[in-house]
Design an enzyme around this catalytic site. Structure first.
Site, mmCIF file in Angstrom:
data_model
loop_
_atom_site.group_PDB
_atom_site.id
_atom_site.type_symbol
_atom_site.label_atom_id
_atom_site.label_comp_id
_atom_site.label_asym_id
_atom_site.label_seq_id
_atom_site.Cartn_x
_atom_site.Cartn_y
_atom_site.Cartn_z
ATOM 1 N N SER A 151 0.861 -1.187 0.000
ATOM 2 C CA SER A 151 0.000 0.000 0.000
ATOM 3 C C SER A 151 0.889 1.227 0.000
ATOM 4 O O SER A 151 1.940 1.243 0.650
ATOM 5 C CB SER A 151 -0.894 0.021 1.235
ATOM 6 O OG SER A 151 -1.518 1.290 1.404
ATOM 7 N N TYR A 164 -1.990 -0.841 10.096
ATOM 8 C CA TYR A 164 -2.078 -1.138 8.663
ATOM 9 C C TYR A 164 -0.840 -0.635 7.933
ATOM 10 O O TYR A 164 -0.242 -1.358 7.125
ATOM 11 C CB TYR A 164 -3.339 -0.495 8.077
ATOM 12 C CG TYR A 164 -3.550 -0.813 6.622
ATOM 13 C CD1 TYR A 164 -4.086 -2.040 6.216
ATOM 14 C CD2 TYR A 164 -3.231 0.115 5.635
ATOM 15 C CE1 TYR A 164 -4.277 -2.333 4.882
ATOM 16 C CE2 TYR A 164 -3.415 -0.164 4.299
ATOM 17 C CZ TYR A 164 -3.943 -1.389 3.916
ATOM 18 O OH TYR A 164 -4.139 -1.670 2.580
#
Length: 257
Positions: A151, A164
């Site tokens: 990401s 995350y």
């Protein structure tokens, strides 16, 4: 071009919906036999049926990548039909994982994110390795491919998303280590870092964060799953047989690597 992955057998985790399903559909449309894996059993079956109605080669396996035994059983099942040519490690815990600063972050949630996103990716790769090695040991075979989905939050340090972001930073580092270890087996390992993509899993993200991306990209506007699939197809295909250990941000120019 419709045969970029002709006759290749590709496993995609987190493939019942969203970006994972788009990877599976794109690979199948390029001739691959795709194996969709997800914890969402009913949704997975619907997605497999959708691909089959399109005349594509697809099957599904339901398991939780937080469960080591379930992972091993799944790849034992996959191996009964032979080797695999590629793996996309897409499954991750991405919903409901943010919103609080680091000093208020919940310890249980931190551990859950790391168990799924980091340990799960490692264990899936570990279970897939014998089948990937079978592919590369065949006479005249090309390299096998692993594509890890990271990401771009790990590249710009998105706030209030600590676990995350940390997990996706780990995926980037793991990709490089995997590439070093697995090159001797002719297995290429690369990572894609998508920007904020419009899928079900990102519906909870505040409007302000969506607008930050949409207005801050060099290519302004929303990012959709199909914006990412081309890079995945390239990394799975023979065109990338000498590419390994790389991170490719795919975010419309929100972050330059």
């Amino acid at each position: 071009m419709h045969d970029l992955l002709a006759a290749k057998r590709i496993v995609i985790t987190g493939a019942a919906r969203g970006l994972g399903f788009s990877f599976a559909q794109a690979a199948a449309r390029q001739g691959a036999n795709v194996i969709l894996c997800d914890i969402l059993g009913d949704r997975l079956q619907e997605s497999v049926e959708l691909l089959c109605r399109e005349g594509l080669n697809a099957e599904g396996l339901t398991f939780d990548i937080a469960n080591p035994d379930a992972i091993n059983q799944a790849f034992d099942t996959i191996g009964k039909k032979g080797s695999i040519d590629g793996l996309i490690n897409n499954a991750a815990l991405a919903t409901g994982v943010g919103g609080k600063p680091l000093d208020e972050y919940d310890l249980t949630l931190w551990d859950k994110v790391m168990t799924v996103n980091v340990r799960g990716t490692w264990l899936v790769t570990k279970a897939a390795l014998p089948l990937l090695k079978q592919c590369t040991s065949k006479q005249g075979s090309s390299t096998a491919k692993i594509v890890n989905i990271a990401s771009d939050t790990a590249l710009w340090g998105a706030p209030k998303l600590m676990a995350y972001v940390a997990s996706k930073g780990a995926i980037i580092s793991m990709t490089r280590s995997m590439a070093r270890e697995l090159g001797v087996h002719r297995i290429c390992v690369n990572a894609i870092a998508p920007g904020l993509t419009k899928v079900e899993a990102t519906e909870y993200v505040p409007v302000e964060r969506h607008q930050l991306y949409e207005n801050g990209r060099a290519l302004q506007g929303e990012q959709m799953p199909d914006d990412v699939t081309g890079t995945a197809l390239y990394l799975l295909s023979p065109m990338s047989d000498f590419v390994t250990g790389q991170l490719i941000p795919v975010n419309g120019g929100f972050i330059f690597n």
